[in-house]
Scaffold this active site. Structure first.
Site, PDB file in Angstrom:
ATOM      1  N   TRP A  22       4.146   2.976   4.779  1.00 56.56           N
ATOM      2  CA  TRP A  22       4.534   1.798   4.974  1.00 56.56           C
ATOM      3  C   TRP A  22       5.733   1.786   3.648  1.00 56.56           C
ATOM      4  O   TRP A  22       5.579   2.231   2.675  1.00 56.56           O
ATOM      5  CB  TRP A  22       3.240   0.829   4.489  1.00 56.56           C
ATOM      6  CG  TRP A  22       3.618  -0.687   3.998  1.00 56.56           C
ATOM      7  CD1 TRP A  22       4.258  -1.496   4.750  1.00 56.56           C
ATOM      8  CD2 TRP A  22       3.262  -1.101   2.960  1.00 56.56           C
ATOM      9  NE1 TRP A  22       4.261  -2.600   4.182  1.00 56.56           N
ATOM     10  CE2 TRP A  22       3.629  -2.681   3.092  1.00 56.56           C
ATOM     11  CE3 TRP A  22       2.384  -1.006   1.836  1.00 56.56           C
ATOM     12  CZ2 TRP A  22       3.495  -3.620   2.041  1.00 56.56           C
ATOM     13  CZ3 TRP A  22       2.382  -1.849   0.609  1.00 56.56           C
ATOM     14  CH2 TRP A  22       2.582  -3.222   0.960  1.00 56.56           C
ATOM     15  N   ASP A  50      -1.010   8.019   8.355  1.00 50.87           N
ATOM     16  CA  ASP A  50      -1.142   6.843   8.557  1.00 50.87           C
ATOM     17  C   ASP A  50       0.172   6.047   8.596  1.00 50.87           C
ATOM     18  O   ASP A  50       1.140   6.116   7.752  1.00 50.87           O
ATOM     19  CB  ASP A  50      -2.067   6.164   7.522  1.00 50.87           C
ATOM     20  CG  ASP A  50      -2.399   4.713   8.064  1.00 50.87           C
ATOM     21  OD1 ASP A  50      -3.416   4.712   8.790  1.00 50.87           O
ATOM     22  OD2 ASP A  50      -1.814   3.739   7.620  1.00 50.87           O
ATOM     23  N   TYR A  55       5.577  -1.347  11.006  1.00 51.83           N
ATOM     24  CA  TYR A  55       6.304  -0.907   9.590  1.00 51.83           C
ATOM     25  C   TYR A  55       7.876  -0.711  10.016  1.00 51.83           C
ATOM     26  O   TYR A  55       8.193   0.064  11.037  1.00 51.83           O
ATOM     27  CB  TYR A  55       5.879   0.381   9.287  1.00 51.83           C
ATOM     28  CG  TYR A  55       4.497   0.232   8.600  1.00 51.83           C
ATOM     29  CD1 TYR A  55       3.863  -0.900   8.346  1.00 51.83           C
ATOM     30  CD2 TYR A  55       3.418   1.451   8.269  1.00 51.83           C
ATOM     31  CE1 TYR A  55       2.375  -0.853   7.795  1.00 51.83           C
ATOM     32  CE2 TYR A  55       2.133   1.554   7.840  1.00 51.83           C
ATOM     33  CZ  TYR A  55       1.879   0.186   7.557  1.00 51.83           C
ATOM     34  OH  TYR A  55       0.401   0.167   7.051  1.00 51.83           O
ATOM     35  N   TRP A 206      -6.215   1.266   0.999  1.00 51.44           N
ATOM     36  CA  TRP A 206      -4.286   1.395   0.778  1.00 51.44           C
ATOM     37  C   TRP A 206      -4.348   0.654  -0.590  1.00 51.44           C
ATOM     38  O   TRP A 206      -5.314  -0.030  -1.063  1.00 51.44           O
ATOM     39  CB  TRP A 206      -3.623   0.458   1.749  1.00 51.44           C
ATOM     40  CG  TRP A 206      -3.906  -1.147   2.185  1.00 51.44           C
ATOM     41  CD1 TRP A 206      -5.076  -1.516   2.828  1.00 51.44           C
ATOM     42  CD2 TRP A 206      -3.197  -2.280   1.543  1.00 51.44           C
ATOM     43  NE1 TRP A 206      -4.693  -2.811   2.807  1.00 51.44           N
ATOM     44  CE2 TRP A 206      -3.700  -3.411   2.140  1.00 51.44           C
ATOM     45  CE3 TRP A 206      -2.412  -2.384   0.544  1.00 51.44           C
ATOM     46  CZ2 TRP A 206      -3.378  -4.497   1.631  1.00 51.44           C
ATOM     47  CZ3 TRP A 206      -1.840  -3.606   0.219  1.00 51.44           C
ATOM     48  CH2 TRP A 206      -2.482  -4.674   0.896  1.00 51.44           C
ATOM     49  N   SER A 207      -3.118   1.358  -1.228  1.00 58.87           N
ATOM     50  CA  SER A 207      -2.823   0.502  -2.502  1.00 58.87           C
ATOM     51  C   SER A 207      -3.722   0.967  -3.447  1.00 58.87           C
ATOM     52  O   SER A 207      -4.118   0.096  -4.440  1.00 58.87           O
ATOM     53  CB  SER A 207      -2.625  -0.958  -2.648  1.00 58.87           C
ATOM     54  OG  SER A 207      -1.827  -1.531  -3.779  1.00 58.87           O
ATOM     55  N   PRO A 208      -4.224   2.153  -3.534  1.00 62.01           N
ATOM     56  CA  PRO A 208      -5.338   2.519  -4.685  1.00 62.01           C
ATOM     57  C   PRO A 208      -4.556   2.296  -6.033  1.00 62.01           C
ATOM     58  O   PRO A 208      -5.278   2.432  -7.137  1.00 62.01           O
ATOM     59  CB  PRO A 208      -5.568   3.905  -4.367  1.00 62.01           C
ATOM     60  CG  PRO A 208      -4.416   4.473  -3.363  1.00 62.01           C
ATOM     61  CD  PRO A 208      -3.829   3.288  -2.792  1.00 62.01           C
ATOM     62  N   ARG A 229       9.075  -1.647  -7.845  1.00 65.28           N
ATOM     63  CA  ARG A 229       8.639  -2.346  -6.746  1.00 65.28           C
ATOM     64  C   ARG A 229       8.892  -4.009  -7.177  1.00 65.28           C
ATOM     65  O   ARG A 229       9.103  -4.906  -6.460  1.00 65.28           O
ATOM     66  CB  ARG A 229       7.275  -2.055  -6.264  1.00 65.28           C
ATOM     67  CG  ARG A 229       6.752  -2.913  -4.976  1.00 65.28           C
ATOM     68  CD  ARG A 229       5.603  -2.278  -4.538  1.00 65.28           C
ATOM     69  NE  ARG A 229       5.745  -0.919  -3.968  1.00 65.28           N
ATOM     70  CZ  ARG A 229       4.748  -0.340  -3.319  1.00 65.28           C
ATOM     71  NH1 ARG A 229       3.599  -0.685  -3.380  1.00 65.28           N
ATOM     72  NH2 ARG A 229       4.952   0.895  -3.068  1.00 65.28           N
ATOM     73  N   GLN A 292       7.057  13.732  -5.497  1.00 62.15           N
ATOM     74  CA  GLN A 292       6.065  12.819  -6.296  1.00 62.15           C
ATOM     75  C   GLN A 292       4.614  13.192  -5.716  1.00 62.15           C
ATOM     76  O   GLN A 292       3.445  12.893  -6.254  1.00 62.15           O
ATOM     77  CB  GLN A 292       6.380  11.271  -5.553  1.00 62.15           C
ATOM     78  CG  GLN A 292       7.298  10.844  -6.458  1.00 62.15           C
ATOM     79  CD  GLN A 292       7.803   9.321  -5.721  1.00 62.15           C
ATOM     80  OE1 GLN A 292       7.733   9.074  -4.475  1.00 62.15           O
ATOM     81  NE2 GLN A 292       8.198   8.507  -6.530  1.00 62.15           N
TER      82      GLN A 292
END
Length: 336
Positions: A22, A50, A55, A206-208, A229, A292
């Site tokens: 995403w 995923d 997206y 998502w977004s941990p 972001r 990363q």
């Protein structure tokens, strides 16, 4: 290397660090870099990927399909989703009607360059389509061999219960839910997780890292770093805004000594924290550069002691959102 967990009450194992594309693929990151990052994920032991048709308005699926070309299909778990408006965004290019699901799967299979999807997910709950229609369409795809398992995203506890009951009647498996979950966003803990445990449904979260806030790079009283972001209106700035208040950013800074005592970076601790929940099968992570991921995967198999978990709770008391009512506001009441 990354550890594996069973997904729901099934025999499917997935990498507990799952690569999600995403925002990045097809939009934020140049395609060659995106493909190199996927290959780095594979080298690190991530085999689960995923994506979603929405997206980058289908472009992310195409990039992932090119990145995985040539990898033996049996060595991969490929997940995608259907619901949000795509393509020309006509009246039937959205939702969970039989038509949109059938159109959606064929488009996703073509873009991902694969014969089947391991996990096909309802990207939200569709209040405008009878649930029986949606689940029957999913069941037909399973019987056709185009989909192996069914999942959902951001469904409430009641919706999960009703969906699981219909799936059982149709002799298919509803095995996962994909909600937002982090130290700062814990709304699924009171209702969704207990219901999921009862039904044999896992969370793929998502977004941990709470949109990057749990990295600790956003400092209270200071402007957000350029290129982050929080400064990019095309890259989720509106979503991160809820975590950018002074109290939250201050509390996050107070997590740094805890991470240091554990020998973890802040991102590693954030990802390891969600994986402490036994109902979580995987944490979704993204990356804009291959390097990363090398740091991220070190969160796999980390066990955070209870004393540290308690200290994290104390540090974030008053800023972590635990309101279960939030789960009822995520899916639009009318199709977008």
């Amino acid at each position: 290397m990354v550890a594996y967990r069973y997904l729901g009450n099934s025999g499917l194992k997935i990498s507990e660090i799952t690569y999600g594309n995403w925002i990045t693929h097809g939009s934020q990151v140049e395609d060659r870099t995106a493909i190199r990052t996927v290959h780095a994920a594979l080298d690190l032991g991530i085999t689960t990927f995923d994506t979603a048709d929405v997206y980058a308005n289908t472009a992310a699926e195409s990039v992932l399909g090119r990145a995985l070309r040539g990898i033996p299909r049996e060595n991969l778990e490929i997940f995608t989703k259907v619901y949000w408006p795509i393509g020309q965004k006509g009246p039937n290019d959205v939702g969970l009607s039989r038509k949109h699901i059938m159109d959606g799967i064929h488009g996703s299979l073509r873009r991902l360059d694969t014969d089947y999807i391991d996990l096909y997910q309802a990207h939200r709950f569709d209040y405008e389509t009878p649930l029986e229609e949606t689940m029957t369409a999913f069941a037909d795809l399973v019987r056709q061999g185009k989909v192996l398992y069914i999942g959902v995203s951001e469904w409430t506890a009641e919706q999960l219960r009703e969906g699981a009951a219909l799936a059982k009647e149709l002799n298919i498996q509803l095995i996962s839910n994909q909600p937002q979950y982090s130290m700062l966003h814990r709304v699924i803990e009171e209702k969704v997780i207990p219901t999921s445990e009862e039904l044999g449904i896992s969370q793929i979260v998502w977004s941990p890292m709470a949109q990057g806030v749990l990295s600790g790079k956003y400092l209270p009283g200071q402007p957000a770093p350029q290129g982050s972001r929080a400064t990019d209106e095309k890259s989720g700035a509106a979503m991160i805004a809820k975590f950018m208040d002074e109290a939250t950013l201050t509390a996050v800074q107070n997590l740094k000594p805890i991470a240091a005592d554990l020998g973890l970076s802040m991102p590693q601790m954030a990802i390891a924290w969600v994986l402490q929940n036994p109902n979580v099968a995987a944490a979704l992570v993204g990356a804009s550069r291959p390097e990363q991921l090398a740091d991220t995967v070190k969160a796999s198999s980390v066990e955070i002691p209870k004393e540290a978990m308690d200290l994290i709770d104390q540090t974030l008391a008053g800023v972590a959102n635990k309101d279960p009512e939030h789960t009822y506001t995520v899916s639009p009441k009318t199709r977008p």
